[in-house]
Write a protein that holds these residues in place. Structure first.
Motif: not given
Ligand SMILES: Nc1ncnc2c1ncn2[C@@H]1O[C@H](COP(=O)(O)OP(=O)(O)O)[C@@H](O)[C@H]1O
Ligand SMILES: [Mg+2]
Lengths: 298, 219
Positions: B2-4, B8-10, B27-36
């Motif tokens: 989670r960010y801050g 929880e994103v992932l 996965g759709p935009s905002g799904a957490g690809k970049t985060t992963l």
């Protein structure tokens, strides 16, 4: 530094306005530090010179008294002094010398003829030796009208004054250092902020923290050194100018009392250390700031 | 992850990457690809769970080990992150320079790589003068120049026209053939349809894995 051929990867702008501002601030800090250090060194020289002079001599005063003739009084005192351990030399001042000492207060003329002036004996102490002034005072008690002045009072007064003035000087130097540290920390953080994107990329690509810090260290090393040298030059001009004005104001003949600001080569050496210290402080502060900021990155 | 204090994103994500393998992350935009991907290239710390890279739990990495591990990972950032005041050549050579290699050892390699991505003529250009597709290729060249063991690419065809997208894709497949483990985050259906690879699908914090479809042929 990252160099590609002759080109550099500059994480910091070198020719920016903030660069000029920083140079001025650092130069002024160094200027003030050099002036303060110059004053501290000169003052401690003068103080220790005076103190050395004062503790290397004593004065015996023979007050005019009915109990004994002036000649016998002087002879008796001289006998005690000449055989006393630790005393190099005792010399009774002539009336002319006494007159010249009193001149500033009494003016010229034949005043002494009419006044009962005490006989003064100048006592020089062997260098490095101590005289038991208490015992000497007791021994001189046998001579009517004799009193011993070991300059202790003056000495304490002077060294007390010198100590507090030196304390103020060192405190000012400490404050200047502190302000310089704060400026460097601020400038380093500003530099890191401006180039945050670059620092982050370089960090993510696997640059060690010290590698990034080195860029900043080099920048601030030169800043500290250049600013320091400018400050040193200005302070030397100022100190020499002050010495010259002082000399002129004091007039010829009084040069023995003039504190020669630039007299000792040691002073110059100490002053040269100021820009070097400035460069070292700037470098280390920048390094620690960068490492602290990057250390917080993931 | 989670960010801050955010949601929880992932949440339910578990996978392992084989050396030299190829996978797509979708996965759709905002799904957490970049985060992963950020977790994998150590730009974020996970809030819970375990991540190990090259056999090492990343939460136990020392300050000295982290840069060394990062040098084994090539990243194509979604926004390129080129350094504007450096030329194309300098940008691409940066990882080798940072590894403190002697320029004589890599100069020819970097030039060859630039030829290979079609930027041989633009070596001395600054990023500001490049088109989106050219920047993309500079970013890719920089990501692969140190021959990483793991290549992470975030939407590498997101900003370019299909023709260049295809060229970029071919480049990744070529690298993978040479032994680099590649993970491409994309929601480009064209890539998903045409590449024969494991597909990781992110949605609602969960990761589901789809096996490669054997009927599709890779380039
Ligand atoms: N730096 C951040 N701070 C807070 N929330 C973020 C940050 N980055 C991403 N998010 C949130 O995390 C979620 C996943 O984002 P992201 O990983 O960028 O998804 P994707 O790349 O699949 O589009 C989004 O809801 C986004 O708002
Ligand atoms: Mg994304």
């Amino acid at each position: 530094m990252l160099t590609f051929g002759y080109r550099k990867l500059q994480l910091m702008p070198s020719e920016s306005a903030s660069g000029a501002t920083l140079h001025i601030i650092i130069a002024v800090m160094n200027f003030l530090a050099c002036l303060t250090l110059g004053a501290v060194l000169t003052l401690s020289d003068i103080a220790s010179g005076w103190s050395r002079g004062l503790s290397a001599s004593m004065t015996v005063q023979l007050a005019v008294t009915d109990q004994i003739s002036a000649e016998d009084q002087t002879d008796a005192a001289m006998r005690v002094l000449q055989s006393w351990p630790g005393i190099l030399r005792a010399r009774a001042l002539s009336r002319e010398e006494a007159a010249s000492l009193l001149e500033p207060w009494l003016g010229q003329g034949n005043v002494l003829q009419d006044l009962p002036v005490p006989q003064l004996i100048e006592v020089q102490i062997k260098s490095g030796e101590k005289v038991d002034t208490q015992a000497l005072r007791a021994a001189l008690g046998a001579v009517p009208g004799a009193t011993l002045d070991d300059h202790k009072h003056w000495n304490e007064e002077l060294s007390g004054f010198a100590r507090s003035a030196l304390g103020v000087g060192w405190a000012v130097l400490g404050l200047i250092t502190l302000a310089t540290l704060a400026v460097i920390v601020f400038a380093t953080q500003a530099g890191l902020n401006v180039h945050r994107d670059i620092v982050e990329v370089v960090h993510m690509i696997g640059a060690k923290d010290v590698f990034i810090a080195r860029e900043y260290e080099r920048h601030f090393l030169w800043l500290g050194l250049r600013g320091g040298l400018i400050g040193l030059m200005l302070s030397l001009v100022t100190l020499m100018g002050a010495a010259w004005i002082w000399d002129r104001a004091a007039g010829p003949g009084s040069s023995a009392f003039t504190p020669h600001i630039m007299a000792s080569p040691w002073h110059l050496l100490w002053l040269i250390l100021v820009p070097l210290a400035s460069a070292a402080i700037a470098t280390l502060t920048a390094r620690m700031t960068v490492l602290r900021v990057i250390g917080r990155m993931p | 992850m989670r960010y801050g204090m955010g949601p929880e994103v992932l949440r339910d994500v578990s996978f392992s990457l084989e050396a030299g393998s190829l996978q797509l992350l979708t996965g759709p935009s905002g799904a957490g690809k970049t985060t992963l991907l950020r977790l994998l290239y150590l730009a974020e710390h996970q809030t819970r769970g375990l991540i190990s890279l090259f056999g090492k739990d990343i939460s136990t990495l020392s300050k000295a080990e982290t840069p060394m591990l990062r040098r084994k990972i090539g990243v194509v950032f979604q926004d390129f992150r080129l350094i504007e005041h450096l030329t194309v050549y300098e940008n691409v050579a940066l990882p080798r320079k940072i590894a403190q290699e002697d320029e004589r050892l890599y100069r020819a390699e970097v030039e060859e790589l630039l030829e290979w991505v079609g930027l041989g003529q633009r070596q001395n250009a600054k990023p500001a003068t490049l088109s989106g597709g050219e920047k993309q290729r500079v970013a890719i060249a920089r990501a692969v120049v140190a021959k990483p063991d793991l290549l992470l690419a975030d939407e590498p065809t997101g900003n370019v026209d299909p023709e260049i997208g295809e060229r970029i894709l071919r480049l990744f497949l070529e690298l993978n053939r040479l032994g680099t483990c590649v993970m491409i985050a994309t929601h480009d259906q064209n890539i998903l349809d045409r590449v024969n690879a494991r597909v990781f699908r992110l949605g609602e914090g969960r990761l589901t894995m789809l096996p490669p479809k054997p009927q599709h042929l890779a380039f």
